[in-house]
Design a protein around this motif. Sequence first.
Motif, PDB file in Angstrom:
ATOM      1  N   VAL A  70       0.843  -1.206   0.000  1.00  0.00           N
ATOM      2  CA  VAL A  70       0.000   0.000   0.000  1.00  0.00           C
ATOM      3  C   VAL A  70       0.875   1.253   0.000  1.00  0.00           C
ATOM      4  N   GLU A  71       1.859   1.262   0.880  1.00  0.00           N
ATOM      5  CA  GLU A  71       2.702   2.453   0.987  1.00  0.00           C
ATOM      6  C   GLU A  71       3.482   2.696  -0.307  1.00  0.00           C
ATOM      7  N   ASP A  72       4.070   1.636  -0.877  1.00  0.00           N
ATOM      8  CA  ASP A  72       4.835   1.793  -2.115  1.00  0.00           C
ATOM      9  C   ASP A  72       3.965   2.322  -3.253  1.00  0.00           C
ATOM     10  N   LEU A  73       2.748   1.799  -3.322  1.00  0.00           N
ATOM     11  CA  LEU A  73       1.860   2.254  -4.401  1.00  0.00           C
ATOM     12  C   LEU A  73       1.461   3.706  -4.187  1.00  0.00           C
ATOM     13  N   LEU A  74       1.103   4.045  -2.950  1.00  0.00           N
ATOM     14  CA  LEU A  74       0.657   5.417  -2.679  1.00  0.00           C
ATOM     15  C   LEU A  74       1.770   6.427  -2.936  1.00  0.00           C
ATOM     16  N   ARG A  75       2.991   6.072  -2.530  1.00  0.00           N
ATOM     17  CA  ARG A  75       4.111   7.010  -2.686  1.00  0.00           C
ATOM     18  C   ARG A  75       4.690   6.994  -4.095  1.00  0.00           C
ATOM     19  N   GLN A  76       4.225   6.077  -4.896  1.00  0.00           N
ATOM     20  CA  GLN A  76       4.736   5.927  -6.257  1.00  0.00           C
ATOM     21  C   GLN A  76       6.237   5.725  -6.286  1.00  0.00           C
ATOM     22  N   HIS A  77       6.745   4.933  -5.345  1.00  0.00           N
ATOM     23  CA  HIS A  77       8.094   4.416  -5.597  1.00  0.00           C
ATOM     24  C   HIS A  77       8.134   2.916  -5.324  1.00  0.00           C
ATOM     25  N   TYR A  78       7.566   2.210  -6.256  1.00  0.00           N
ATOM     26  CA  TYR A  78       7.474   0.762  -6.133  1.00  0.00           C
ATOM     27  C   TYR A  78       8.831   0.148  -6.440  1.00  0.00           C
ATOM     28  N   VAL A 125      -2.153   4.101 -11.652  1.00  0.00           N
ATOM     29  CA  VAL A 125      -2.660   3.038 -10.787  1.00  0.00           C
ATOM     30  C   VAL A 125      -3.856   3.551  -9.998  1.00  0.00           C
ATOM     31  N   ALA A 126      -4.857   2.705  -9.806  1.00  0.00           N
ATOM     32  CA  ALA A 126      -5.938   3.002  -8.869  1.00  0.00           C
ATOM     33  C   ALA A 126      -5.988   1.856  -7.870  1.00  0.00           C
ATOM     34  N   LEU A 127      -6.096   2.194  -6.585  1.00  0.00           N
ATOM     35  CA  LEU A 127      -6.022   1.169  -5.540  1.00  0.00           C
ATOM     36  C   LEU A 127      -7.321   1.071  -4.755  1.00  0.00           C
ATOM     37  N   MET A 128      -7.828  -0.142  -4.632  1.00  0.00           N
ATOM     38  CA  MET A 128      -8.972  -0.414  -3.763  1.00  0.00           C
ATOM     39  C   MET A 128      -8.459  -1.221  -2.581  1.00  0.00           C
ATOM     40  N   LEU A 129      -8.531  -0.610  -1.412  1.00  0.00           N
ATOM     41  CA  LEU A 129      -8.043  -1.261  -0.211  1.00  0.00           C
ATOM     42  C   LEU A 129      -9.191  -2.100   0.362  1.00  0.00           C
ATOM     43  N   ALA A 130      -9.187  -3.399   0.103  1.00  0.00           N
ATOM     44  CA  ALA A 130     -10.277  -4.260   0.563  1.00  0.00           C
ATOM     45  C   ALA A 130      -9.835  -4.939   1.843  1.00  0.00           C
ATOM     46  N   SER A 131     -10.180  -4.359   2.972  1.00  0.00           N
ATOM     47  CA  SER A 131      -9.700  -4.879   4.250  1.00  0.00           C
ATOM     48  C   SER A 131     -10.594  -4.402   5.381  1.00  0.00           C
ATOM     49  N   HIS A 132     -10.614  -5.196   6.462  1.00  0.00           N
ATOM     50  CA  HIS A 132     -11.291  -4.768   7.684  1.00  0.00           C
ATOM     51  C   HIS A 132     -10.283  -4.377   8.743  1.00  0.00           C
ATOM     52  N   ASN A 133      -9.015  -4.370   8.390  1.00  0.00           N
ATOM     53  CA  ASN A 133      -8.000  -4.105   9.411  1.00  0.00           C
ATOM     54  C   ASN A 133      -7.821  -2.598   9.627  1.00  0.00           C
ATOM     55  N   GLU A 134      -8.150  -2.193  10.837  1.00  0.00           N
ATOM     56  CA  GLU A 134      -8.169  -0.770  11.164  1.00  0.00           C
ATOM     57  C   GLU A 134      -6.794  -0.124  10.988  1.00  0.00           C
ATOM     58  N   THR A 135      -5.746  -0.864  11.391  1.00  0.00           N
ATOM     59  CA  THR A 135      -4.388  -0.309  11.273  1.00  0.00           C
ATOM     60  C   THR A 135      -4.041  -0.041   9.811  1.00  0.00           C
ATOM     61  N   SER A 136      -4.328  -1.009   8.958  1.00  0.00           N
ATOM     62  CA  SER A 136      -4.013  -0.850   7.535  1.00  0.00           C
ATOM     63  C   SER A 136      -4.765   0.342   6.943  1.00  0.00           C
ATOM     64  N   TYR A 160      -4.686   5.931   4.962  1.00  0.00           N
ATOM     65  CA  TYR A 160      -5.271   7.275   4.943  1.00  0.00           C
ATOM     66  C   TYR A 160      -4.234   8.314   5.358  1.00  0.00           C
ATOM     67  N   ALA A 161      -3.464   7.989   6.410  1.00  0.00           N
ATOM     68  CA  ALA A 161      -2.472   8.956   6.908  1.00  0.00           C
ATOM     69  C   ALA A 161      -1.396   9.242   5.856  1.00  0.00           C
ATOM     70  N   ILE A 162      -0.934   8.191   5.191  1.00  0.00           N
ATOM     71  CA  ILE A 162       0.105   8.388   4.167  1.00  0.00           C
ATOM     72  C   ILE A 162      -0.438   9.257   3.038  1.00  0.00           C
ATOM     73  N   GLN A 163      -1.621   8.908   2.575  1.00  0.00           N
ATOM     74  CA  GLN A 163      -2.153   9.671   1.453  1.00  0.00           C
ATOM     75  C   GLN A 163      -2.423  11.124   1.856  1.00  0.00           C
ATOM     76  N   LYS A 164      -2.923  11.295   3.062  1.00  0.00           N
ATOM     77  CA  LYS A 164      -3.213  12.659   3.531  1.00  0.00           C
ATOM     78  C   LYS A 164      -1.937  13.497   3.524  1.00  0.00           C
ATOM     79  N   SER A 165      -0.860  12.909   4.053  1.00  0.00           N
ATOM     80  CA  SER A 165       0.363  13.716   4.129  1.00  0.00           C
ATOM     81  C   SER A 165       0.914  13.999   2.725  1.00  0.00           C
TER      82      SER A 165
END
Length: 428
Positions: A282-290, A302-313, A318-323
């Motif tokens: 997730v982080e690599d994709l969001l930051r665009q340095h894969y 790239v478009a990313l769909m985060l399919a998860s119930h894990n609150e931490t993930s 959200y925090a990475i993208q926000k910053s």
Amino acid sequence: MSAPVAKSLTYKELPPLSLMPTPLLLRSYLITSILSSPRLLKLSMPLLNIIANSPSRFLNPDKNPAIGFLVRKIIYEHFVAGDGEAAVMKTVAQMKQVGFQGVILGYAKEYAADEGEVGNEELDVRRWKEGYEKTMDMIGPGDFMAVKLSGAGASTLCALTNKQQPPPQMWTEMLSLCHAAKAKDIRVWIDAEQQDLQPTIDEWTLLLMREFNRNGQAFMYNTFQAYLKVTPRNILKYLKIAKDEGWTMGIKLVRGAYIATERRDLIHDTIEETHEAYNGIVEDLLRQHYPGLDEKKRYPEVALMLASHNETSIKNAYAIQKSLIEQGKPTIKLEYGQLQGMADEISCGLLQLCQQSGKEAAEKQNEMEDKLRPRAFKCLAWGSTQECLQFLLRRVKENGDAVSRTGAWVMGFRSEIWRRMKASFGAD
Ligand SMILES: Cc1cc2nc3c(=O)[nH]c(=O)nc-3n(C[C@H](O)[C@H](O)[C@H](O)COP(=O)(O)OP(=O)(O)OC[C@H]3O[C@@H](n4cnc5c(N)ncnc54)[C@H](O)[C@@H]3O)c2cc1C
Ligand SMILES: *[C@@H]1O[C@H](CO)[C@@H](O)[C@H](O)[C@H]1NC(C)=O
């Protein structure tokens, strides 16, 4: 004594479940409590197993009204959107009213080789296609349709297993489904399945992404399972192709649901490694340095769909993208999906963020605020009680496997019910 506020996400003020209508809240509380009780689960699992796997008409919930009623009331209505247009559209409307950006709708019927007309390829494919045509009729622009390729019958299953090209009849129908969806502005994602099928599903989905994901739009999404050791390399492979050929890659990222039946050596040895892989991708994709992609050259869309119930993930993403957005750095399209009947607290937490920043956006007319608004989708399945039994069996098992997590959800429901009771007494 103040009402115990649900163990909440830190980025909002109201308890997350405050958006949920009370009847839904009470039902979810009841069902989640049952599913998170090991004792009750121990009683009900074998029963459900028998009902799901018995060929007997007597035990078929679509034929036996008493069994149908029980299964319906206890689990079906909690996890399934409905059995036809009227019921499903009501559930979809309810989800949108609560504030979801949209829904992802899938047809729950799965292909079973013992279904009777074995080998009637035409009939299998036709039923499969009609199921998805109906699915599309129940959703609208901006929604997703979830497609399970293995559902298309014996010859499809055989081609998937043997790493062959898609059967012509099935592929013609698939293409026509995709064209119809695109015309209605409905995106399509392809579910990930077991490893004996998945490499071929990847290849077929590549054909679809190549054809449909032009002009910077992700219309087709492929699913990647982070629990597989090979997944980061696999994503890299497709990113490179997307970049070279100039189309947009749609990635739906899950942890993976087939651990019980999968070859174990393909999957990370520990769950921590799976978490790490998931959050890392997730982080690599969001930051665009894969890792492995040349950053100096143009980056693939790239478009990313985060399919998860894990609150931490979810919070991390959200925090990475926000910053990134706040620093004016480039990032990718990010959306969130959670299954109906699960993680309501987390879904609602995301929705509140939507509403909060939605309001600010209206006031400030600020483009950035709009960009910061998380886009949350609820993933629904539809089908008759009988058609949904395998799906329900997996959901019940999943909830039972994660009693610590469902236990936390129960606490969340309980404190929200308590908060509402106090509020209504206080108002008197
Ligand atoms: C909208 C949506 C769509 C989905 N579509 C698909 C799909 O197409 N294909 C698919 O396979 N799954 C799919 N899933 C299910 C998903 O793969 C997970 O099983 C489920 O969501 C649980 O993971 P999590 O991220 O929500 O949270 P968590 O609760 O944090 O995930 C933990 C789970 O990971 C599993 N796990 C992974 N690796 C390991 C390991 N090494 N050791 C032990 N346990 C491990 C365990 O089962 C455990 O329950 C979907 C989920 C959602 C929400
Ligand atoms: C969610 O993922 C984190 C790591 O990102 C992990 O520590 C945590 O245990 C997971 N939560 C659940 C409920 O599985």
